[in-house]
Motif scaffolding. Sequence first.
Motif, PDB file in Angstrom:
ATOM      1  N   GLY A  56       0.079   5.927  -8.550  1.00  0.00           N
ATOM      2  CA  GLY A  56      -0.025   4.561  -8.064  1.00  0.00           C
ATOM      3  C   GLY A  56       1.254   3.736  -8.136  1.00  0.00           C
ATOM      4  O   GLY A  56       1.263   2.548  -7.828  1.00  0.00           O
TER       5      GLY A  56
ATOM      6  N   HIS B  61       0.819  -1.221   0.000  1.00  0.00           N
ATOM      7  CA  HIS B  61       0.000   0.000   0.000  1.00  0.00           C
ATOM      8  C   HIS B  61       0.849   1.264   0.000  1.00  0.00           C
ATOM      9  O   HIS B  61       0.336   2.368   0.131  1.00  0.00           O
TER      10      HIS B  61
ATOM     11  N   SER C  29       0.123   8.508  -4.417  1.00  0.00           N
ATOM     12  CA  SER C  29      -1.319   8.768  -4.388  1.00  0.00           C
ATOM     13  C   SER C  29      -1.823   9.321  -5.717  1.00  0.00           C
ATOM     14  O   SER C  29      -3.015   9.402  -5.936  1.00  0.00           O
TER      15      SER C  29
ATOM     16  N   LEU D  31       2.191   3.441  -1.981  1.00  0.00           N
ATOM     17  CA  LEU D  31       2.063   3.820  -3.384  1.00  0.00           C
ATOM     18  C   LEU D  31       1.899   5.334  -3.545  1.00  0.00           C
ATOM     19  O   LEU D  31       1.355   5.993  -2.664  1.00  0.00           O
TER      20      LEU D  31
END
Length: 184
Positions: A40, A33, A37, A35
């Motif tokens: 991605g 997660h 924003s 990543l």
Amino acid sequence: MEEAQELLHCSACLTRIDGRAMKAGDKYWHDEHFLCSVCGIRLKDTKVYLKNQELFCENDYKKFVPRCASCSGFILKDCIRAMNQTFHPEHFHCFSCQTPFKDGEGFHEFKNSPYCKNCYIERACEKCHGCCRPITDTAMKAMNNSWHGACFRCKECGVSFEGKKNFYSVEGEAVCGECIGTIE
Ligand SMILES: [Zn+2]
Ligand SMILES: [Zn+2]
Ligand SMILES: [Zn+2]
Ligand SMILES: [Zn+2]
Ligand SMILES: [Zn+2]
Ligand SMILES: [Zn+2]
């Protein structure tokens, strides 16, 4: 007693992180997660930027974070805007002598660069043909040159032509009416 790691929660999915935790600022994320924003992309092996609790890759981060026109680094705190450019406060200095501009101190723009008062005067002002110093007030134009009013004088008696007096050009130098009769 639980290990500290087991108390970590992922800032993205808000569930507990059991395995490896990724950290940015004082927040943690699941590896998967962690990543950008915006695009991605996984940030595991790249530079990570954090702003308002959101993660960004360098590419997306630099779209909204100003860069310093002097060192081209990101400006994360105070930002000085001048001449349609942005600067770190410590990198906003005189283009010539490198003296930083202090708070509240104005700068002078000349050819798209900032200068301190002294350097600006040195560069931007006309030089007096008489004393070779910059002319900061109104320049007097005479004999195809610029002068301080007080520096434009009769070559013979030294009287200043400032204001009213007529002068005559003798071999490229100014001479007053009284002295003209004595020169032949
Ligand atoms: Zn997560
Ligand atoms: Zn991105
Ligand atoms: Zn800078
Ligand atoms: Zn300067
Ligand atoms: Zn002068
Ligand atoms: Zn004279």
